[in-house]
Motif scaffolding. Structure first.
Motif, PDB file in Angstrom:
ATOM      1  N   GLU A   4       0.825  -1.207   0.000  1.00  0.00           N
ATOM      2  CA  GLU A   4       0.000   0.000   0.000  1.00  0.00           C
ATOM      3  C   GLU A   4       0.860   1.258   0.000  1.00  0.00           C
ATOM      4  O   GLU A   4       0.591   2.223  -0.733  1.00  0.00           O
ATOM      5  N   ALA A   5       1.923   1.256   0.802  1.00  0.00           N
ATOM      6  CA  ALA A   5       2.811   2.420   0.834  1.00  0.00           C
ATOM      7  C   ALA A   5       3.523   2.615  -0.504  1.00  0.00           C
ATOM      8  O   ALA A   5       3.679   3.749  -0.981  1.00  0.00           O
ATOM      9  N   GLU A   6       3.932   1.499  -1.144  1.00  0.00           N
ATOM     10  CA  GLU A   6       4.595   1.616  -2.450  1.00  0.00           C
ATOM     11  C   GLU A   6       3.643   2.159  -3.506  1.00  0.00           C
ATOM     12  O   GLU A   6       4.026   3.001  -4.335  1.00  0.00           O
ATOM     13  N   ALA A   7       2.396   1.679  -3.497  1.00  0.00           N
ATOM     14  CA  ALA A   7       1.411   2.186  -4.454  1.00  0.00           C
ATOM     15  C   ALA A   7       1.141   3.677  -4.218  1.00  0.00           C
ATOM     16  O   ALA A   7       0.993   4.452  -5.172  1.00  0.00           O
ATOM     17  N   THR A   8       1.104   4.079  -2.974  1.00  0.00           N
ATOM     18  CA  THR A   8       0.893   5.506  -2.678  1.00  0.00           C
ATOM     19  C   THR A   8       2.051   6.348  -3.192  1.00  0.00           C
ATOM     20  O   THR A   8       1.849   7.426  -3.768  1.00  0.00           O
ATOM     21  N   ARG A   9       3.291   5.861  -3.013  1.00  0.00           N
ATOM     22  CA  ARG A   9       4.452   6.603  -3.509  1.00  0.00           C
ATOM     23  C   ARG A   9       4.456   6.674  -5.038  1.00  0.00           C
ATOM     24  O   ARG A   9       4.788   7.717  -5.621  1.00  0.00           O
ATOM     25  N   ASP A  10       4.094   5.563  -5.708  1.00  0.00           N
ATOM     26  CA  ASP A  10       4.042   5.577  -7.179  1.00  0.00           C
ATOM     27  C   ASP A  10       2.996   6.566  -7.676  1.00  0.00           C
ATOM     28  O   ASP A  10       3.238   7.307  -8.644  1.00  0.00           O
ATOM     29  N   ALA A  11       1.831   6.572  -7.050  1.00  0.00           N
ATOM     30  CA  ALA A  11       0.784   7.511  -7.463  1.00  0.00           C
ATOM     31  C   ALA A  11       1.237   8.953  -7.262  1.00  0.00           C
ATOM     32  O   ALA A  11       1.001   9.823  -8.122  1.00  0.00           O
ATOM     33  N   ARG A  12       1.917   9.221  -6.149  1.00  0.00           N
ATOM     34  CA  ARG A  12       2.404  10.580  -5.913  1.00  0.00           C
ATOM     35  C   ARG A  12       3.472  10.975  -6.936  1.00  0.00           C
ATOM     36  O   ARG A  12       3.510  12.120  -7.411  1.00  0.00           O
ATOM     37  N   ALA A  13       4.330  10.017  -7.322  1.00  0.00           N
ATOM     38  CA  ALA A  13       5.355  10.321  -8.319  1.00  0.00           C
ATOM     39  C   ALA A  13       4.735  10.618  -9.685  1.00  0.00           C
ATOM     40  O   ALA A  13       5.183  11.525 -10.406  1.00  0.00           O
ATOM     41  N   LYS A  14       3.705   9.862 -10.058  1.00  0.00           N
ATOM     42  CA  LYS A  14       3.042  10.116 -11.336  1.00  0.00           C
ATOM     43  C   LYS A  14       2.355  11.482 -11.340  1.00  0.00           C
ATOM     44  O   LYS A  14       2.376  12.192 -12.361  1.00  0.00           O
ATOM     45  N   GLU A  55       2.364  17.024 -13.313  1.00  0.00           N
ATOM     46  CA  GLU A  55       2.408  18.469 -13.055  1.00  0.00           C
ATOM     47  C   GLU A  55       3.640  19.105 -13.709  1.00  0.00           C
ATOM     48  O   GLU A  55       3.571  20.226 -14.233  1.00  0.00           O
ATOM     49  N   GLY A  56       4.759  18.389 -13.711  1.00  0.00           N
ATOM     50  CA  GLY A  56       5.951  18.902 -14.371  1.00  0.00           C
ATOM     51  C   GLY A  56       5.774  19.032 -15.873  1.00  0.00           C
ATOM     52  O   GLY A  56       6.200  20.021 -16.481  1.00  0.00           O
ATOM     53  N   GLU A  57       5.139  18.027 -16.504  1.00  0.00           N
ATOM     54  CA  GLU A  57       4.865  18.097 -17.946  1.00  0.00           C
ATOM     55  C   GLU A  57       3.937  19.268 -18.260  1.00  0.00           C
ATOM     56  O   GLU A  57       4.115  19.975 -19.267  1.00  0.00           O
ATOM     57  N   GLN A  58       2.960  19.468 -17.406  1.00  0.00           N
ATOM     58  CA  GLN A  58       2.027  20.580 -17.629  1.00  0.00           C
ATOM     59  C   GLN A  58       2.747  21.920 -17.542  1.00  0.00           C
ATOM     60  O   GLN A  58       2.555  22.810 -18.388  1.00  0.00           O
ATOM     61  N   ASN A  59       3.594  22.082 -16.563  1.00  0.00           N
ATOM     62  CA  ASN A  59       4.348  23.336 -16.419  1.00  0.00           C
ATOM     63  C   ASN A  59       5.314  23.532 -17.590  1.00  0.00           C
ATOM     64  O   ASN A  59       5.487  24.654 -18.088  1.00  0.00           O
ATOM     65  N   ALA A  60       5.938  22.417 -18.037  1.00  0.00           N
ATOM     66  CA  ALA A  60       6.864  22.518 -19.160  1.00  0.00           C
ATOM     67  C   ALA A  60       6.135  22.920 -20.448  1.00  0.00           C
ATOM     68  O   ALA A  60       6.637  23.727 -21.234  1.00  0.00           O
ATOM     69  N   SER A  61       4.945  22.329 -20.669  1.00  0.00           N
ATOM     70  CA  SER A  61       4.188  22.680 -21.878  1.00  0.00           C
ATOM     71  C   SER A  61       3.769  24.158 -21.861  1.00  0.00           C
ATOM     72  O   SER A  61       3.802  24.840 -22.891  1.00  0.00           O
ATOM     73  N   ARG A  62       3.427  24.656 -20.692  1.00  0.00           N
ATOM     74  CA  ARG A  62       3.092  26.073 -20.597  1.00  0.00           C
ATOM     75  C   ARG A  62       4.308  26.946 -20.911  1.00  0.00           C
ATOM     76  O   ARG A  62       4.199  27.960 -21.616  1.00  0.00           O
ATOM     77  N   ALA A  63       5.464  26.542 -20.427  1.00  0.00           N
ATOM     78  CA  ALA A  63       6.678  27.315 -20.709  1.00  0.00           C
ATOM     79  C   ALA A  63       7.022  27.279 -22.192  1.00  0.00           C
ATOM     80  O   ALA A  63       7.426  28.296 -22.783  1.00  0.00           O
ATOM     81  N   PHE A  64       6.861  26.095 -22.845  1.00  0.00           N
ATOM     82  CA  PHE A  64       7.119  25.994 -24.285  1.00  0.00           C
ATOM     83  C   PHE A  64       6.160  26.879 -25.080  1.00  0.00           C
ATOM     84  O   PHE A  64       6.545  27.507 -26.067  1.00  0.00           O
ATOM     85  N   LYS A  65       4.900  26.909 -24.647  1.00  0.00           N
ATOM     86  CA  LYS A  65       3.919  27.737 -25.351  1.00  0.00           C
ATOM     87  C   LYS A  65       4.285  29.217 -25.253  1.00  0.00           C
ATOM     88  O   LYS A  65       4.234  29.958 -26.246  1.00  0.00           O
ATOM     89  N   GLU A  66       4.698  29.639 -24.052  1.00  0.00           N
ATOM     90  CA  GLU A  66       5.092  31.038 -23.897  1.00  0.00           C
ATOM     91  C   GLU A  66       6.333  31.354 -24.725  1.00  0.00           C
ATOM     92  O   GLU A  66       6.442  32.421 -25.348  1.00  0.00           O
ATOM     93  N   ALA A  67       7.297  30.397 -24.770  1.00  0.00           N
ATOM     94  CA  ALA A  67       8.494  30.623 -25.586  1.00  0.00           C
ATOM     95  C   ALA A  67       8.157  30.692 -27.064  1.00  0.00           C
ATOM     96  O   ALA A  67       8.713  31.511 -27.816  1.00  0.00           O
ATOM     97  N   ALA A  68       7.236  29.840 -27.532  1.00  0.00           N
ATOM     98  CA  ALA A  68       6.837  29.859 -28.935  1.00  0.00           C
ATOM     99  C   ALA A  68       6.147  31.170 -29.291  1.00  0.00           C
ATOM    100  O   ALA A  68       6.363  31.711 -30.381  1.00  0.00           O
ATOM    101  N   ASP A  69       5.351  31.685 -28.364  1.00  0.00           N
ATOM    102  CA  ASP A  69       4.696  32.972 -28.628  1.00  0.00           C
ATOM    103  C   ASP A  69       5.720  34.090 -28.753  1.00  0.00           C
ATOM    104  O   ASP A  69       5.608  34.964 -29.619  1.00  0.00           O
TER     105      ASP A  69
END
Length: 305
Positions: free
Chosen positions: A214-224, A229-243
């Motif tokens: 259970e603890a391992e599954a909780t850690r995996d879910a938190r990592a995902k 969230e990191g991919e979302q922030n990166a895509s926003r930064a790429f969009k701003e750079a492209a603009d």
């Protein structure tokens, strides 16, 4: 001596009268005719055998000990004797030494069924001391053994009302609650419970594996979640750079040259030059216009001679 006797009787717990013990009755009723005769004979024997009897009459207790004296089966007034020297009559007096130092003992592992129906093995350590030697002798047969048995029962009763999560997380609170209950229960025995500590909580092997999964599954879910969230922030930064780059065509060329310089610094044998899309726009336009708009062929002009 009378004043001391009154003070000691006031200090005794009122619970002693319920248990059948009363120091006032033991000293005020007297020893009777037989008792007086026995005491007289004892003093006579001491006088006759004085050089030898003195070693049997004088006793010593250590600084951490007290002596509770019974004369003809009755508790002597004045409370416990010591530390140091005290006098007894060999034929009529009997005394019991009581140790006042703090004693520690391990509570054996107890198989306990928690409130959420989980079987756990819990052991603890208890620290206690005797603060009233007279009560520890007259109110209970064996104060040490009784305290140990009561500690085992209290441990089972307290942990049986807790969930497994509370047992694992709130050890300090459980120890304090047990110490309060034990101290209140052993007060009439002259015992002071100073500290209780839960040492170890052993879980079944299957439950340990389930909790680890259970603890391992909780850690995996938190990592995902963090990666998303990191991919979302990166895509926003790429969009701003492209603009920003699309607003200035020269910025794209500068970025292109910067990328080439970074590739060249790594000493690669092969460098791929990307072809700018602007160069291909003319060919793409011709390709799109070819099938739809065929070229007009002019007929050769004829001149009349």
């Amino acid at each position: 001596m009378a004043a001391k006797g009154e003070i000691s009787r006031r200090e005794l717990s009122p619970r002693n009268e319920e248990l059948g013990y009363n120091s006032a009755n033991s000293s005020d009723e007297g020893y009777g005719c037989c008792g007086i005769v026995l005491m007289f004979l004892s003093f006579l024997i001491i006088l006759v055998t004085f050089p030898v009897a003195i070693f049997m009459c004088i006793k010593v207790v250590q600084e951490y000990e007290r002596a509770v004296i019974f004369r003809l089966g009755r508790l002597m007034s004045g409370g416990a004797k010591g530390p140091g020297l005290f006098f007894i009559i060999p034929c009529t007096d009997n005394y019991i030494k009581v140790d006042l130092r703090t004693v520690s003992f391990d509570v054996p592992p107890q198989e306990i069924l928690s409130k959420d129906s989980v079987t756990v093995a819990v052991d603890a350590v208890v620290y206690f001391r005797i603060f009233d030697p007279t009560m520890s002798v007259t109110n209970v047969a064996d104060a040490d053994r009784s305290t140990k048995l009561l500690a085992q029962t209290t441990l089972r009763n307290v942990l049986g009302t807790k969930n497994l999560t509370d047992i694992l997380a709130d050890r300090e609170q459980i120890s304090q609650y047990m110490q309060t209950n034990l101290d209140a229960a052993t007060d009439v025995w002259g015992v002071k419970v100073e500290r209780v500590e839960v040492k170890d909580v052993r879980l079944p092997v299957q439950l340990q594996r389930a909790m680890a999964a259970e603890a391992e599954a909780t850690r995996d879910a938190r990592a995902k979640v963090i990666a998303a969230e990191g991919e979302q922030n990166a895509s926003r930064a790429f969009k701003e750079a492209a603009d920003v780059i699309s607003a200035s065509p020269a910025a794209l060329q500068l970025r292109y040259m910067q990328t080439l310089s970074q590739i060249a610094s790594e000493k690669n044998s092969t460098i791929v030059f990307p072809l700018p899309i602007e160069f291909m726009k003319g060919f793409m336009n011709l390709t799109q216009q070819g099938p739809s708009e065929p070229a007009m062929v002019k007929a050769p002009s004829t001149s009349k001679l």
